[in-house]
Design an enzyme around this catalytic site. Structure first.
Site, PDB file in Angstrom:
ATOM      1  CD  GLN A  70      24.016  46.377 -11.494  1.00 12.68           C
ATOM      2  OE1 GLN A  70      23.507  45.424 -10.941  1.00 12.68           O
ATOM      3  NE2 GLN A  70      24.266  47.513 -10.856  1.00 12.68           N
ATOM      4  CG  ASP A 223      23.152  41.974 -14.999  1.00 14.58           C
ATOM      5  OD1 ASP A 223      23.233  42.764 -14.043  1.00 14.58           O
ATOM      6  OD2 ASP A 223      24.045  41.154 -15.285  1.00 14.58           O
TER       7      ASP A 223
END
Ligand code: ADP
Ligand code: 5SP
Length: 472
Positions: A70, A223
């Site tokens: 991220q 993720d």
């Protein structure tokens, strides 16, 4: 005939790929390739790792999805070229920029209400402020800003209009998960009035397009959102992921807005929300301690398990790369309670595992305060493979711990999203339950003692009254 789909996890340390049966989720092939150990990376490095990890794996695949680390800031010029290396989530240089931005909008509560999270150095919005302040000439060239998974998806499609999903967009600091829309005003505030183009936000099962070879590409996601999708969390299930970052999250029907900044009010990959607490130091605390003790990871496990709980009084605050929760971007780690009698490799190994897990236990308390029921912890990420972690986590967390297998949950979640987009169904495919190791809760009194000692040492060493938070 079985249809195959692929999922990719382009995370901090590596790219991992799984090819799975779209109906059952059974993993039929895997691949991986390493990333460099730096906090700024030319995105082309991720593409090279993707190419290496997928070599020979994708020929008969019908759809693919990308899960990515991220927050990373991928800045492109008007020709689509990378303007500077991407600043990653674990790059702490924008700590001061975060403080400034929090103040400029009127404090932490204003940010929590606007975008569900109080930005710290990890968030894209603070990286843009650092960029504008420190490299204004380069910042002037920026026509578009993407996240790592957006950029990989765009490369995979061979161009066109870049897209993202609400899960990953919710980690930028300029997207409101509650309203499902960008906050252009906050983008402009951060980036010196510049408002580069942002990727279009796709619905959870919407396809991003097709590769030049005709493979369907799903929206992709962050993720942690991909892991949540793989695990299909039930009420009471909370994930603790021990990768480069340590994350704690559960799925919620309502958007979180925590003015203390401990819980980030992210969106998930199914249309719901994903309140999440994140530490900057998890699996690498173990690798660094193993290197210091001149043992491998199995050796570290043996040492840690040979020590008594409490590590003879040693306590490690593992802020080795600075820390995000608590918000101490410039902190270093500290080892407390040294005595001639307890300075053993065994105690140091145990203190590393306990210290890392106590930081995550504080995250569990924080998500509890935001309405998440913690009935059991699902332990994932690279360091969930550690025997010492598996033995000590049930004590420190004080709830039953499940370690689901097989291990690549982010890649599997991305594959599940791809299968969902391929099916055109209203819900993700109902994959069979993963096999799992179920560990009962450990000694509650001992766990409480370890957690309290961690908090006491933290208070002794760090002045948290100056960090982001409502009470500051
Ligand atoms: N048995 C183990 N014991 C402790 N750490 C482990 C073990 N196996 C893998 N790891 C660690 O897990 C980390 C990689 O985990 P991963 O979840 O893939 O990270 P990321 O998603 O951040 O790239 C590495 O730091 C690696 O050393
Ligand atoms: O910043 C966060 C969550 O907000 C991290 O969780 C990143 O998404 C990186 O994940 P890993 O590579 O550590 O799995």
């Amino acid at each position: 005939m079985t249809e195959l789909v692929a999922g990719v996890d382009s995370s901090t340390q590596s790219t991992k790929v799984v090819v799975v049966d779209a109906d059952t989720g059974a993993v039929v092939r895997t691949g991986r390739a390493a990333h460099p150990d730096t906090t700024e990376v030319d995105p082309r490095v991720w593409w090279d790792a993707f190419t290496e990890a997928t070599a020979g794996l994708l020929d008969d695949v019908r759809a693919i999805g990308i899960g990515g680390q991220q927050h990373g800031m991928v800045a492109l010029d008007s020709a689509g070229e990378v303007v500077r290396p991407a600043l990653l989530w674990n790059d702490t240089r924008s700590g001061k920029a975060a403080e400034q931005l929090v103040g400029e909008l009127g404090g932490p509560r204003a940010w929590a209400e606007a975008v569900g999270s109080v930005p710290v150095a990890s968030f894209t919005v603070t990286k843009l402020r650092w960029f504008a302040d420190n490299e204004p000439g380069l910042a002037d060239r920026v026509a578009r800003v993407l996240l790592p998974h957006d950029w990989l998806t765009w490369r995979l499609l061979g161009g066109g209009e870049p897209v993202t999903d609400r899960g990953d967009a919710s980690g930028t600091g300029y997207f409101s998960p509650a309203e499902g829309k960008y906050r252009q005003d906050l983008l402009g505030l951060a980036f010196g009035g510049r408002t580069p183009k942002l990727p279009r936000v796709l619905a959870p099962a919407e396809a991003a397009g097709r590769t030049p070879d005709g493979v369907l590409v799903s929206a992709g996601t962050g993720d942690n959102m991909a892991a949540a999708l793989a695990l299909g969390l039930d009420e009471g299930d909370v994930v603790v992921s021990l990768g480069t970052s340590g994350t704690v999250f559960g799925v919620s029907e309502t958007a979180a807005a925590d003015p203390t900044g401990i819980v980030a009010g992210f969106a998930d990959a199914t249309g719901r929300f994903l309140p999440l607490a994140c530490t900057l130091n998890a699996a690498r605390v173990l690798t660094a301690t193993a290197a210091m003790l001149d043992v491998d990871l199995a050796g570290l496990d043996r040492l840690a398990l040979a020590a008594e709980p409490g590590a003879g009084g040693l306590a490690l605050l593992p802020y080795l790369d600075g820390e995000r929760t608590p918000n101490l971007p410039d902190a270093a780690g500290s080892l407390h309670g040294l005595r001639r009698t307890n300075m053993t490799p065994e105690n140091l190994a145990r203190a590393a595992v306990e210290g890392m897990l106590c930081g995550l236990a504080a995250g569990l308390d924080a998500v509890r305060e935001h309405g998440i029921t913690v009935r059991r912890v699902l332990l994932i990420g690279g360091a969930a493979q550690s025997e010492a972690v598996r033995a000590i986590a049930p004590i420190v967390f004080g709830v039953p711990v499940t370690v689901p297998e097989p291990a690549e949950h982010v890649a599997r979640g991305a594959a599940r999203q791809a299968a969902w987009a391929l099916s055109g169904a209203a819900r993700p495919p109902a994959w069979s339950e993963d096999a799992a190791l179920n560990l009962p809760a450990g000694d509650a009194a001992l766990g409480a003692e370890l957690r309290q000692r961690h908090l006491d040492v933290r208070e002794l060493v760090h002045d948290l009254s100056t960090t982001t938070g409502e009470d500051s």
